[in-house]
Design a protein around this motif. Structure first.
Motif, short mmCIF file in Angstrom:
data_model
loop_
_atom_site.label_atom_id
_atom_site.label_comp_id
_atom_site.label_asym_id
_atom_site.label_seq_id
_atom_site.Cartn_x
_atom_site.Cartn_y
_atom_site.Cartn_z
N ARG A 262 0.83 -1.21 0.00
CA ARG A 262 0.00 0.00 0.00
C ARG A 262 0.87 1.26 0.00
NH1 ARG A 262 -3.43 -0.56 4.71
NH2 ARG A 262 -4.52 -2.01 3.37
N ASP A 263 1.89 1.30 0.84
CA ASP A 263 2.75 2.48 0.96
C ASP A 263 4.09 2.22 0.28
OD1 ASP A 263 0.82 3.82 2.52
OD2 ASP A 263 1.45 2.68 4.28
N ARG A 264 4.05 2.07 -1.02
CA ARG A 264 5.24 1.70 -1.79
C ARG A 264 6.26 2.85 -1.81
NH1 ARG A 264 3.31 -0.65 -7.39
NH2 ARG A 264 2.64 1.47 -7.75
N GLN A 265 7.49 2.52 -1.45
CA GLN A 265 8.57 3.50 -1.50
C GLN A 265 9.41 3.34 -2.77
OE1 GLN A 265 9.20 5.86 1.15
NE2 GLN A 265 7.13 5.19 1.65
N GLY A 266 9.57 2.10 -3.21
CA GLY A 266 10.42 1.82 -4.37
C GLY A 266 9.90 2.41 -5.67
N ILE A 267 8.61 2.71 -5.74
CA ILE A 267 8.07 3.32 -6.95
C ILE A 267 8.78 4.64 -7.24
CG2 ILE A 267 6.15 4.54 -5.80
CD1 ILE A 267 5.90 2.73 -9.20
N ARG A 268 9.28 5.28 -6.19
CA ARG A 268 10.04 6.52 -6.38
C ARG A 268 11.31 6.25 -7.19
NH1 ARG A 268 9.63 9.12 -0.28
NH2 ARG A 268 7.35 9.02 -0.12
N LEU A 269 11.99 5.15 -6.86
CA LEU A 269 13.20 4.80 -7.61
C LEU A 269 12.85 4.45 -9.05
CD1 LEU A 269 16.22 4.24 -7.80
CD2 LEU A 269 15.78 1.96 -6.80
N ALA A 270 11.77 3.72 -9.25
CA ALA A 270 11.35 3.38 -10.62
C ALA A 270 11.07 4.65 -11.42
CB ALA A 270 10.12 2.48 -10.58
N ARG A 271 10.37 5.60 -10.83
CA ARG A 271 10.06 6.86 -11.53
C ARG A 271 11.31 7.69 -11.77
NH1 ARG A 271 4.72 7.53 -7.93
NH2 ARG A 271 3.32 6.36 -9.29
N TYR A 272 12.24 7.69 -10.83
CA TYR A 272 13.52 8.38 -11.02
C TYR A 272 14.23 7.81 -12.24
CZ TYR A 272 18.42 9.62 -10.22
OH TYR A 272 19.71 10.06 -10.38
N ILE A 273 14.31 6.49 -12.32
CA ILE A 273 15.02 5.84 -13.43
C ILE A 273 14.32 6.13 -14.76
CG2 ILE A 273 15.62 3.59 -14.43
CD1 ILE A 273 16.21 2.70 -11.49
N VAL A 274 13.00 6.05 -14.79
CA VAL A 274 12.27 6.36 -16.02
C VAL A 274 12.59 7.78 -16.48
CG1 VAL A 274 9.95 6.78 -16.96
CG2 VAL A 274 10.41 4.69 -15.67
N ARG A 275 12.50 8.72 -15.57
CA ARG A 275 12.76 10.12 -15.91
C ARG A 275 14.21 10.33 -16.37
NH1 ARG A 275 11.67 12.50 -11.24
NH2 ARG A 275 13.85 12.55 -10.61
N ALA A 276 15.15 9.77 -15.62
CA ALA A 276 16.56 9.98 -15.92
C ALA A 276 16.96 9.35 -17.26
CB ALA A 276 17.43 9.44 -14.79
N LEU A 277 16.43 8.17 -17.57
CA LEU A 277 16.72 7.55 -18.87
C LEU A 277 16.07 8.34 -20.01
CD1 LEU A 277 16.37 3.76 -18.01
CD2 LEU A 277 18.49 4.99 -18.55
N ALA A 278 14.87 8.84 -19.79
CA ALA A 278 14.20 9.65 -20.82
C ALA A 278 14.97 10.93 -21.07
CB ALA A 278 12.77 9.96 -20.40
N GLU A 279 15.52 11.53 -20.03
CA GLU A 279 16.33 12.74 -20.19
C GLU A 279 17.59 12.48 -21.01
OE1 GLU A 279 16.93 14.08 -16.17
OE2 GLU A 279 14.91 14.95 -16.04
N ARG A 280 18.04 11.23 -21.05
CA ARG A 280 19.20 10.86 -21.85
C ARG A 280 18.81 10.45 -23.27
NH1 ARG A 280 23.89 9.21 -18.55
NH2 ARG A 280 24.41 7.77 -20.22
N GLY A 281 17.52 10.56 -23.60
CA GLY A 281 17.07 10.30 -24.97
C GLY A 281 16.44 8.95 -25.22
N ALA A 282 16.31 8.13 -24.20
CA ALA A 282 15.69 6.81 -24.38
C ALA A 282 14.16 6.94 -24.41
CB ALA A 282 16.11 5.87 -23.26
N GLU A 283 13.54 5.98 -25.03
CA GLU A 283 12.08 5.83 -25.01
C GLU A 283 11.80 4.83 -23.89
OE1 GLU A 283 9.00 3.56 -27.88
OE2 GLU A 283 10.36 4.95 -28.89
N VAL A 284 11.24 5.31 -22.79
CA VAL A 284 11.15 4.50 -21.57
C VAL A 284 9.70 4.35 -21.13
CG1 VAL A 284 12.06 4.21 -19.23
CG2 VAL A 284 13.30 5.64 -20.87
N GLU A 285 9.37 3.15 -20.66
CA GLU A 285 8.04 2.89 -20.13
C GLU A 285 8.15 2.13 -18.82
OE1 GLU A 285 3.78 0.74 -21.24
OE2 GLU A 285 5.35 0.87 -22.77
N LEU A 286 7.38 2.56 -17.82
CA LEU A 286 7.30 1.87 -16.55
C LEU A 286 6.25 0.76 -16.65
CD1 LEU A 286 7.91 1.55 -13.52
CD2 LEU A 286 6.18 3.33 -13.09
#
Length: 196
Positions: free
Chosen positions: A14-38
């Motif tokens: 219910r109180d997921r903390q790791g989703i923050r890391l997943a979203r960080y990685i999605v954003r950071a890879l997209a900023e490097r030009g990748a096409e990323v999907e969670l």
């Protein structure tokens, strides 16, 4: 051509903390030009494994499995955001991966582990290395480990404190290694068909 990367996350809490890391990685890879999907196991709500995708007769797999199989086959690389549960892997993420096999073959995979404690999910990351290798992926050597996950990223997946600074410092090498292996695997598949 942009790298197509799927980022997999498997907590059902219910109180997921790791989703923050997943979203960080999605954003950071997209900023490097990748096409990323969670790909969030909880959002997909897959059943506990009864039949693998390949075990359904053609056209009879549940639509969620059919759609996910297409995404996996179309991806160039994968990132597994792996929480540590009792020195081991998350059941939700393991259930998701086990629905497939051949769909994973011949692509690189990266592991980003986390935990509430200070070892950053290292034991989970180690377990995932063997699992992903057995499933036909090439696991890159660079990993991310985030300890004290609830204090390393805020609710908007922005790095905070020492844990966030450590994540920001380790991410470029992690992403560079994944990009190198992604390019190498894609070039090899274009040069020569996979052996099986």
């Amino acid at each position: 051509m942009a790298d197509r990367i799927l980022v997999f996350y498997g907590s059902y809490r219910r109180d997921r903390q790791g989703i923050r890391l997943a979203r960080y990685i999605v954003r950071a890879l997209a900023e490097r030009g990748a096409e990323v999907e969670l790909i969030d196991a909880k959002a997909l709500d897959l059943p506990i494994l009864d039949r693998m995708y390949k075990e359904y007769p053609a056209g009879e797999a549940p639509p969620v499995l059919e759609e996910l199989a297409d995404k996996i086959r179309g991806a160039h690389a994968f990132v597994f955001v792996a929480g540590e549960y009792n020195w081991s892997v998350q059941p939700g993420l393991k259930n998701l991966t086990d629905h497939f096999l051949e769909e994973w073959f011949w692509r690189p995979a990266a592991i980003a582990s986390y935990s509430a404690g200070r070892v950053g999910g290292a034991r989970s990351g180690l377990a995932w290395h063997g699992i992903l290798s057995e499933m036909g992926m090439v696991v890159i050597s660079s990993t991310i480990l985030v300890g004290g996950i609830g204090h390393a990223l805020d609710e908007d997946a922005q790095p905070v404190g020492d844990g966030g600074a450590a994540l920001d410092k380790s991410f470029p090498r992690f992403a560079d290694d994944l990009a190198w292996w992604t390019e190498a695997a894609r070039a090899q598949r274009e040069r020569r068909p996979v052996p099986y």
